[in-house]
Scaffold this motif. Structure first.
Motif, PDB file in Angstrom:
ATOM      1  N   ILE A  80     -10.351 -66.625  14.405  1.00  0.00           N
ATOM      2  CA  ILE A  80      -9.837 -66.507  13.043  1.00  0.00           C
ATOM      3  C   ILE A  80      -8.315 -66.405  13.093  1.00  0.00           C
ATOM      4  N   PRO A  81      -7.584 -67.234  12.321  1.00  0.00           N
ATOM      5  CA  PRO A  81      -6.122 -67.110  12.287  1.00  0.00           C
ATOM      6  C   PRO A  81      -5.690 -65.707  11.882  1.00  0.00           C
ATOM      7  N   SER A  82      -4.737 -65.156  12.604  1.00  0.00           N
ATOM      8  CA  SER A  82      -4.289 -63.785  12.334  1.00  0.00           C
ATOM      9  C   SER A  82      -3.353 -63.745  11.135  1.00  0.00           C
ATOM     10  N   PRO A  83      -3.371 -62.651  10.391  1.00  0.00           N
ATOM     11  CA  PRO A  83      -2.408 -62.492   9.298  1.00  0.00           C
ATOM     12  C   PRO A  83      -1.018 -62.218   9.847  1.00  0.00           C
ATOM     13  N   ASP A  84      -0.044 -62.274   8.978  1.00  0.00           N
ATOM     14  CA  ASP A  84       1.334 -61.982   9.367  1.00  0.00           C
ATOM     15  C   ASP A  84       1.509 -60.470   9.430  1.00  0.00           C
ATOM     16  N   LEU A  85       1.265 -59.915  10.620  1.00  0.00           N
ATOM     17  CA  LEU A  85       1.323 -58.458  10.768  1.00  0.00           C
ATOM     18  C   LEU A  85       2.740 -57.925  10.622  1.00  0.00           C
ATOM     19  N   GLY A  86       3.728 -58.779  10.901  1.00  0.00           N
ATOM     20  CA  GLY A  86       5.107 -58.357  10.688  1.00  0.00           C
ATOM     21  C   GLY A  86       5.372 -58.101   9.224  1.00  0.00           C
ATOM     22  N   PHE A  87       4.870 -59.019   8.368  1.00  0.00           N
ATOM     23  CA  PHE A  87       5.026 -58.846   6.937  1.00  0.00           C
ATOM     24  C   PHE A  87       4.257 -57.620   6.453  1.00  0.00           C
ATOM     25  N   SER A  88       3.116 -57.351   7.100  1.00  0.00           N
ATOM     26  CA  SER A  88       2.284 -56.227   6.644  1.00  0.00           C
ATOM     27  C   SER A  88       3.010 -54.891   6.773  1.00  0.00           C
ATOM     28  N   GLN A  89       3.986 -54.808   7.683  1.00  0.00           N
ATOM     29  CA  GLN A  89       4.720 -53.555   7.859  1.00  0.00           C
ATOM     30  C   GLN A  89       5.685 -53.275   6.714  1.00  0.00           C
ATOM     31  N   THR A  90       5.958 -54.320   5.897  1.00  0.00           N
ATOM     32  CA  THR A  90       6.939 -54.156   4.815  1.00  0.00           C
ATOM     33  C   THR A  90       6.287 -54.031   3.445  1.00  0.00           C
ATOM     34  N   ILE A  91       4.965 -53.950   3.410  1.00  0.00           N
ATOM     35  CA  ILE A  91       4.270 -53.881   2.129  1.00  0.00           C
ATOM     36  C   ILE A  91       4.529 -52.536   1.453  1.00  0.00           C
ATOM     37  N   LYS A  92       5.093 -52.605   0.260  1.00  0.00           N
ATOM     38  CA  LYS A  92       5.426 -51.392  -0.480  1.00  0.00           C
ATOM     39  C   LYS A  92       4.742 -51.323  -1.846  1.00  0.00           C
ATOM     40  N   SER A  93       4.164 -52.443  -2.288  1.00  0.00           N
ATOM     41  CA  SER A  93       3.586 -52.482  -3.625  1.00  0.00           C
ATOM     42  C   SER A  93       2.338 -53.352  -3.632  1.00  0.00           C
ATOM     43  N   LYS A  94       1.632 -53.320  -4.761  1.00  0.00           N
ATOM     44  CA  LYS A  94       0.425 -54.130  -4.904  1.00  0.00           C
ATOM     45  C   LYS A  94       0.767 -55.616  -4.868  1.00  0.00           C
ATOM     46  N   SER A  95       1.914 -55.990  -5.439  1.00  0.00           N
ATOM     47  CA  SER A  95       2.314 -57.403  -5.419  1.00  0.00           C
ATOM     48  C   SER A  95       2.617 -57.856  -3.997  1.00  0.00           C
ATOM     49  N   ASP A  96       3.189 -56.971  -3.172  1.00  0.00           N
ATOM     50  CA  ASP A  96       3.414 -57.298  -1.754  1.00  0.00           C
ATOM     51  C   ASP A  96       2.083 -57.523  -1.043  1.00  0.00           C
ATOM     52  N   LEU A  97       1.107 -56.660  -1.349  1.00  0.00           N
ATOM     53  CA  LEU A  97      -0.202 -56.787  -0.720  1.00  0.00           C
ATOM     54  C   LEU A  97      -0.875 -58.098  -1.122  1.00  0.00           C
ATOM     55  N   LYS A  98      -0.766 -58.454  -2.397  1.00  0.00           N
ATOM     56  CA  LYS A  98      -1.341 -59.718  -2.867  1.00  0.00           C
ATOM     57  C   LYS A  98      -0.707 -60.907  -2.143  1.00  0.00           C
ATOM     58  N   GLN A  99       0.609 -60.854  -1.957  1.00  0.00           N
ATOM     59  CA  GLN A  99       1.299 -61.955  -1.272  1.00  0.00           C
ATOM     60  C   GLN A  99       0.869 -62.046   0.189  1.00  0.00           C
ATOM     61  N   PHE A 100       0.708 -60.891   0.828  1.00  0.00           N
ATOM     62  CA  PHE A 100       0.236 -60.848   2.213  1.00  0.00           C
ATOM     63  C   PHE A 100      -1.134 -61.515   2.345  1.00  0.00           C
ATOM     64  N   LEU A 101      -2.033 -61.205   1.423  1.00  0.00           N
ATOM     65  CA  LEU A 101      -3.374 -61.783   1.465  1.00  0.00           C
ATOM     66  C   LEU A 101      -3.354 -63.270   1.138  1.00  0.00           C
ATOM     67  N   GLU A 102      -2.522 -63.668   0.171  1.00  0.00           N
ATOM     68  CA  GLU A 102      -2.436 -65.087  -0.180  1.00  0.00           C
ATOM     69  C   GLU A 102      -1.913 -65.912   0.984  1.00  0.00           C
ATOM     70  N   ASP A 103      -0.916 -65.386   1.698  1.00  0.00           N
ATOM     71  CA  ASP A 103      -0.376 -66.097   2.867  1.00  0.00           C
ATOM     72  C   ASP A 103      -1.442 -66.242   3.953  1.00  0.00           C
ATOM     73  N   TRP A 104      -2.244 -65.209   4.120  1.00  0.00           N
ATOM     74  CA  TRP A 104      -3.307 -65.263   5.134  1.00  0.00           C
ATOM     75  C   TRP A 104      -4.390 -66.259   4.724  1.00  0.00           C
ATOM     76  N   LYS A 105      -4.787 -66.225   3.451  1.00  0.00           N
ATOM     77  CA  LYS A 105      -5.828 -67.147   2.981  1.00  0.00           C
ATOM     78  C   LYS A 105      -5.366 -68.598   3.069  1.00  0.00           C
ATOM     79  N   GLU A 106      -4.079 -68.820   2.911  1.00  0.00           N
ATOM     80  CA  GLU A 106      -3.561 -70.184   3.048  1.00  0.00           C
ATOM     81  C   GLU A 106      -3.782 -70.715   4.463  1.00  0.00           C
ATOM     82  N   LYS A 107      -3.639 -69.841   5.478  1.00  0.00           N
ATOM     83  CA  LYS A 107      -3.918 -70.241   6.857  1.00  0.00           C
ATOM     84  C   LYS A 107      -5.394 -70.571   7.049  1.00  0.00           C
ATOM     85  N   LEU A 108      -6.260 -69.843   6.342  1.00  0.00           N
ATOM     86  CA  LEU A 108      -7.695 -70.024   6.509  1.00  0.00           C
ATOM     87  C   LEU A 108      -8.197 -71.312   5.865  1.00  0.00           C
ATOM     88  N   HIS A 109      -7.446 -71.862   4.922  1.00  0.00           N
ATOM     89  CA  HIS A 109      -7.883 -73.066   4.205  1.00  0.00           C
ATOM     90  C   HIS A 109      -7.171 -74.335   4.677  1.00  0.00           C
TER      91      HIS A 109
END
Length: 288
Positions: free
Chosen positions: A258-287
């Protein structure tokens, strides 16, 4: 026990006669037929009716039953592809909802007698290339360039079915009935077309699902992902969408990591919108 959804009685009639199913007594709105080994459901035209029928049917079943059930939508479709002919049958590997512009990706049928595939666009009204009467929506040549097959149900079917049934259990198949001339097929014509492809499809439809292997997504991949993301506060919707994307990748690449998420970006998540962007970037790799 497989289940089969049709919009029209004329589409379902040859299958009803073949399987000798009888009406199921239930408190719902939609016509459900069954025998000891199968279900056939008639929904009426339109994606909303189809989605409601899928949901009503799913509510009658246990989760364990749904997980083991093959669920198909078959029926007629109009064609804008000059290389097709009336009666041709195609499995659908991509559905676009014209109104919402959302795309859906049914699982591909790899071992069918009918091996051809097409994209399908679901509209809210019947489609025509020329103005005939106000029951038809006229689409100009510019828009039609990107459209192959058209129907009125597939997006509703897939969106609802994917909420209740594993993605690998869901399939959509369509038979060419017209070339968007702005006229409806007669019931006997539809029945004759469906009858012409029934026997090979019937044998494939009653064949049990081949999912005898361990579901690695459920037993290994998904638990590991949840553990990896345990320090985030994922909503149930976030979890549901991410799991669908992981299954999409795993079904098409069963032996690939499974393609890994951007764990570097995950360290900078401060808000719900940051979390949504983190997940969207990961899902883009999966598709990809």
């Amino acid at each position: 026990m497989p289940s089969l959804f049709f919009a029209l009685l004329s589409e379902a009639k040859p299958w009803i006669q073949k399987t000798k199913v009888t009406p199921l007594s239930h408190p719902g709105k939609f016509r459900i037929y069954q025998n000891e080994s199968t279900f056939i459901i008639i929904t009426g035209p339109g994606k909303i009716a189809m989605a409601l029928a899928v949901s009503e049917f799913a509510s009658l079943l246990s989760k364990e039953t749904r997980n083991q059930m093959k669920i198909w939508n078959l029926g007629i479709a109009g064609s804008n592809d000059p290389e097709t002919k009336i009666g041709d049958f195609f499995w659908i590997h991509k559905v676009r909802d014209y109104a919402s512009r959302k795309d859906y990706y049914p699982e591909r049928i790899l071992s069918s007698t009918y091996h051809k595939e097409k994209n399908l666009t679901t509209f809210d009204r019947p489609i025509s290339k020329v103005q005939t009467d106000n029951r038809f929506q006229v689409i100009d040549e510019g828009e039609l360039k990107s459209i192959s097959l058209v129907d009125m149900e597939a997006s509703g079917f897939f969106e609802a079915a994917s909420l209740y049934f594993p993605l690998e259990n869901i399939a959509i198949g369509k038979q060419i009935s017209d070339f968007l001339e702005g006229k409806f097929c007669k019931e006997n014509q539809v029945e004759e077309m469906i009858e012409s492809i029934l026997d090979p499809l019937y044998e494939e439809w009653i064949t049990p699902l081949p999912w005898t292997r361990e579901d690695l997504l459920e037993t290994k991949i998904w638990p590991e992902v949840l553990l990896q993301l345990s320090h985030f506060r994922l909503t149930e919707t976030m979890k549901h969408d991410l799991k669908k994307s992981l299954r999409f990748f795993h079904l098409r690449n069963p032996n690939a990591p499974i393609p890994s998420p951007d764990l570097g970006f995950s360290q900078t998540i401060k808000s719900k919108s940051d979390l949504k962007q983190f997940l969207e970037d990961w899902k883009e790799k999966l598709h990809v």
